[in-house]
Design a protein around this motif. Structure first.
Motif, short mmCIF file in Angstrom:
data_model
loop_
_atom_site.label_atom_id
_atom_site.label_comp_id
_atom_site.label_asym_id
_atom_site.label_seq_id
_atom_site.Cartn_x
_atom_site.Cartn_y
_atom_site.Cartn_z
N THR A 169 0.74 -1.19 -0.05
CA THR A 169 0.00 -0.11 0.19
C THR A 169 0.89 1.23 -0.21
OG1 THR A 169 -1.81 -1.23 1.17
CG2 THR A 169 -1.78 1.23 1.29
N GLY A 170 1.87 1.17 0.94
CA GLY A 170 2.75 2.25 0.82
C GLY A 170 3.58 2.53 -0.43
N VAL A 172 2.39 1.84 -3.31
CA VAL A 172 1.55 2.39 -4.24
C VAL A 172 1.58 4.00 -4.15
CG1 VAL A 172 -0.95 2.56 -4.89
CG2 VAL A 172 0.37 0.34 -4.65
N ILE A 173 1.23 4.53 -2.73
CA ILE A 173 1.18 5.80 -2.51
C ILE A 173 2.36 6.49 -2.75
CG2 ILE A 173 0.89 7.47 -0.79
CD1 ILE A 173 -0.90 5.39 0.76
N GLY A 174 3.61 5.94 -2.37
CA GLY A 174 4.83 6.42 -3.08
C GLY A 174 4.92 6.86 -4.56
N TRP A 176 2.44 7.16 -6.50
CA TRP A 176 1.48 8.26 -6.69
C TRP A 176 2.03 9.46 -6.49
CZ3 TRP A 176 -2.94 9.68 -2.91
CH2 TRP A 176 -3.90 10.88 -3.67
N HIS A 177 2.90 9.99 -5.47
CA HIS A 177 3.45 11.08 -5.17
C HIS A 177 4.96 11.15 -5.67
CE1 HIS A 177 1.07 11.26 -1.21
NE2 HIS A 177 0.33 11.54 -2.29
N SER A 283 -0.31 -1.43 -7.89
CA SER A 283 -0.87 -0.71 -8.66
C SER A 283 -1.89 -1.28 -9.57
CB SER A 283 0.16 0.21 -9.58
OG SER A 283 1.09 0.89 -8.76
N ALA A 286 -4.87 -1.54 -7.80
CA ALA A 286 -5.74 -0.03 -7.96
C ALA A 286 -6.27 0.13 -9.15
CB ALA A 286 -4.23 0.96 -7.72
N TRP A 296 -0.09 8.52 -13.74
CA TRP A 296 0.95 8.81 -12.75
C TRP A 296 2.32 9.05 -13.32
CZ3 TRP A 296 -0.23 5.10 -8.40
CH2 TRP A 296 -1.48 5.38 -7.63
N LEU A 355 3.76 0.28 5.75
CA LEU A 355 3.44 1.72 5.16
C LEU A 355 4.58 2.57 4.91
CD1 LEU A 355 -0.27 2.43 6.60
CD2 LEU A 355 0.32 2.23 3.93
N TYR A 359 6.54 3.53 1.42
CA TYR A 359 6.53 5.11 0.69
C TYR A 359 7.92 5.35 0.75
CZ TYR A 359 4.88 9.70 0.15
OH TYR A 359 4.58 11.27 -0.29
#
Length: 416
Positions: A169-170, A172-174, A176-177, A283, A286, A296, A355, A359
């Motif tokens: 999960t982390g 994927v967020i990483g 994204w950012h 991803s 997602a 992204w 997480l 990230y």
């Protein structure tokens, strides 16, 4: 909250007795072997020899990691808590062997499957510093690093399943950012100690070998000052049976891991990495849930191709699967595959740690393997920066561990 005092610890003068080795878990061994063979056939049939060889290397990596309980998280924790530097010295040996093997491979451009070998050299900037710091914190909460998470999953660790979920999960967020951290924060270009200094790979190798020796000497100096408790011996068979059942010495695992990383470079054309697969897996999930991850920046260009293919076509993914199954076989052969009941605080720490690591790994261009191990073995400055920041993050993470009922080694422990 303060860390345990660095007052004089209690060393063990008498040899510590090795625990009894449990019986072989035949059912789990059979399951691991059947799964490994079936997956190997599937990869070979659908994706060819090169991918199958990488899967086999991953299997050997997992087998080695579990047999030696070779970790980065525990090594950092022991060093900073009580001054026990045996783990970090094994890292220096591993890096020395890997650097010695990487140098001629990268200098000659030789590989087994025609892919020109590429060093793992990444920029040094805010993204790296923040990501490595976060990763160090996450390691101490999640109970393992990237490689440790995979081999612990294969070894039957219940809590690390939550770490892996958080890691994915982390990641994927990483991803994204990723555009903000890598393209909109200050950064220096990638810097190779071999190619950007005029030293060449021979000169850079000498510099790194001196640095490894200096770090090893520093850990011995710290141990002399702090007198850390001895390392707890792990259950093991005797003689040649030790190859199959029980603990391997750290020095043996360090050498074998270095050789396997060099083999990865020769077969794949890139050094060993782990966490890019977590970003890919997450991803893909997602995308299935309706999130358009192709917009992204992280998945732009050639990096986005794996989103449309099977995970078995991704080299990092098949190596990760191999690590899990290799560790599963090693743990069952040693009678150590056990699922345990979990405490709520441990689950929470595992999720949060995962997480943060996921990230951080995306920001820092990798984890303890891709950035630290493969980065330094590739003579990249970013690998050295990564480990410094990860150690600082580890110190911070040790302060938070008691909040979740997790203990730190203490100077008066008989073993750690």
């Amino acid at each position: 909250m303060a860390l345990p005092s660095s007052a004089v610890g209690r060393s063990t003068d008498m040899p510590l007795q090795r625990p009894t080795l449990p019986n072989v878990q035949t059912g789990i061994v059979t399951l691991a072997l059947v799964a490994a063979i079936l997956l190997s056939f599937t990869i070979w049939n659908g994706y060819g020899t090169q991918q199958t060889v990488l899967y086999g290397i991953g299997f050997l990596l997992g087998y080695t990691l579990f047999h030696a309980r070779f970790g980065f998280t525990s090594a950092f924790r022991r060093l900073l808590s009580v001054g026990q530097g045996a783990g970090l010295r094994s890292h220096m040996l591993m890096l020395a062997v890997a650097s010695t093997l990487f140098a001629p491979i990268l200098a000659s451009g030789f590989s087994f499957f025609g892919n020109e070998p590429t060093a793992s050299v990444s920029p040094v900037g805010v993204s790296l510093v923040v990501g490595a710091l976060l990763f160090g914190i996450g390691m101490q909460l999640g109970g393992g690093c990237a490689s440790g998470t995979l081999y612990a999953v294969g070894g039957g660790s219940s809590s690390v399943l939550f770490t892996l979920f958080g890691f994915i999960t982390g990641s994927v967020i990483g991803a994204w950012h990723w555009d903000f951290w890598t393209n909109h924060t200050p950064s220096l270009p990638p810097f190779s100690l071999a190619e950007n200094t005029g030293l060449g790979y021979g000169g850079a190798l000498v510099v790194q070998l001196v640095a490894f020796a200096a770090v090893a000497w520093l850990t011995l100096w710290i141990a002399k000052k702090r007198r850390p408790p001895a390392m707890k011996p792990l259950p093991s068979a005797d003689g040649w049976k030790r190859i199959i059942r029980g603990a391997w010495p750290l020095w043996g695992a360090a050498i074998l891991l270095a050789v396997l990383n060099a083999a990865t470079l020769l077969v794949r054309g890139q050094p060993w990495g782990i966490t890019s697969a977590f970003a890919l897996w997450g991803s893909k999930i997602a995308s299935y849930l309706g999130i358009d991850v192709t917009q992204w920046a992280y998945w732009s260009g050639e990096r986005g191709a794996p989103l449309e293919a099977s995970v078995l076509a991704d080299a990092t993914s098949v190596m990760n699967f191999g690590i899990i199954l290799g560790a599963m076989l090693a743990s069952a052969a040693s009678g150590a595959f056990v699922l345990r009941k979990l405490r709520g605080k441990v689950v929470t720490a595992s999720l949060i740690g995962g997480l943060i690591m996921g990230y951080g790994a995306r920001l820092a261009y990798g984890c303890n393997i891709g950035a630290f191990f493969s980065g330094i073995a590739s003579f990249s400055l970013h690998g050295w920066v990564w480990v410094i920041m990860a150690l600082i993050g580890t110190y911070i993470g040790l302060l938070f561990r008691p909040w979740f009922g997790l203990s730190n080694p203490k100077p008066d422990d008989s073993v750690c």
